[in-house]
Design an enzyme around this catalytic site. Sequence first.
Site, PDB file in Angstrom:
ATOM      1  CD  GLU A   1      -3.059  -1.026   2.200  1.00  0.00           C
ATOM      2  OE1 GLU A   1      -2.962  -0.150   3.087  1.00  0.00           O
ATOM      3  OE2 GLU A   1      -3.976  -1.868   2.191  1.00  0.00           O
TER       4      GLU A   1
ATOM      5  CD  GLU B   1      -4.038  -5.828   3.153  1.00  0.00           C
ATOM      6  OE1 GLU B   1      -4.944  -5.168   3.724  1.00  0.00           O
ATOM      7  OE2 GLU B   1      -2.830  -5.549   3.230  1.00  0.00           O
TER       8      GLU B   1
END
Length: 494
Positions: free
Chosen positions: A173, A291
């Site tokens: 991320e 995720e």
Amino acid sequence: MKTATLILDPAFRVGPVRPRLFGSFVEHMGRCVYTGIYEPGHPAADADGMREDVLALTREMGVTVVRYPGGNFVSGYRWEDGVGPVEERPARLDLAWQSLETNEFGLHEFMTWADRAGVEPMMAVNLGTRGVQEAVDLLEYCNHPGGTALSDRRVKNGRAEPYGIGLWCLGNEMDGPWQIGHKTATEYGRLAQETGKAMKLVDPSIELVACGSSNGHMPTFGSWEATVLEHCYDEADYVSLHAYYGQDGDLPSFLASAVDMDAFIEGVIATADHVRAKLHKSKRIQLSFDEWNVWYTDSFEGGTWERAPRMSEDLFNVADAVVVGNLLISLLKHADRVGVACQAQLANLLAPIRTEPGGPSWRQTIFHPFAHAAAYAKGDALRVVLDAPRVETAKYGDVPLVDAVATHDDDGVTVFAVNRDAEESVGLTLDLRALPGVRGAERIVLSDPDTGAANTAAEPGRVTPRRGEVPVRAGEPLLVELPPVSWNVIRLTV
């Protein structure tokens, strides 16, 4: 009763259902590791401190690959802290979750756990506070046979043979301002390219996942993927996607969350293929949805600097399980491009498996659709034709009340379907004209008149799937009633 129709034909394939679609995620966050998968002294712990009850549930769930050690945690992680004699490992402040990391569980412990769970490791490297050299060092430590300082250090630490880890994440991320070491798309793209190039010099067999947007609603979504992939297209094999969905009092919109996942996936595919055309490349980038889950994000409480504090231990209900099932349907509908997917996380933290320190473990409601999909989604995903009634939602507009996908293997066809209607059943007719040899049908359904029903330590079997046979008449369509807010699996034997 409302009605829907699903046309099935094994000739129309999306792509193969790859085992890595049924992955999970173990991060050093909350109680996922400590008192989750690892708890020395627990009555169910083995000699290495691994909770065998959690191992058994992991195998039952059908998990195939597990991403480790993060997550946000990895962007400040020094992998060297987690190897060598446990008593010599340093305790560190984990800035990502503002917790204390003792490092008593590290690389060797995770690989031991992965071997006993029967899962493939998916290792993430720190590209937040670290870079090319540290990533190459970790790869050499893990995968080089011996004869170098780092590989010999692995041998000295008790592992003679290389681990041979084949799947690696280039950070986590990195588009997110919350991330330790957050970077612009150009900064990250260059770093990912240089790191990937160096890692593949050490081990050309590995596959690499470049960081895509941390969710599809980031202001940089699309442009981030385009810029990053323009830099590291040759080195990357996958680009990542992350998405979480939660109830906010709008049940119809929540039940339609997979509409957003579909759009997210299709947007990333379009962007990756645009870069492919622009760069005149033959390789197609695959997607790693590493995720995804239901998550009530307001339950995080950081700043304690405690070891393994309780955080985000969401209690999942029937509606959550149906949404999780629907998200699995979305992944299967895009099986031609989604090569890896990891439900986050495995134990305690927004997890299908819950535990108590020194106490029991149990299956949350969301455990069941994952286990069903992992067990029965085999062979090829099929491109089905669905005609279903529609409903207007506040968040996603006009959506079908039923969503479905099917898979085809040597044993037959399996249909996975959800009813998003909160009030009424829907009659789903399976058009079997292309399947004249259907001999029998088994039905699994997860539903409850109380969509808020959940499993707890006191009542671990409150929500349990029901199984039954469905009468089949040769040459005729098959009608199956889908209860309100339900996850359904129909196994057709041919």
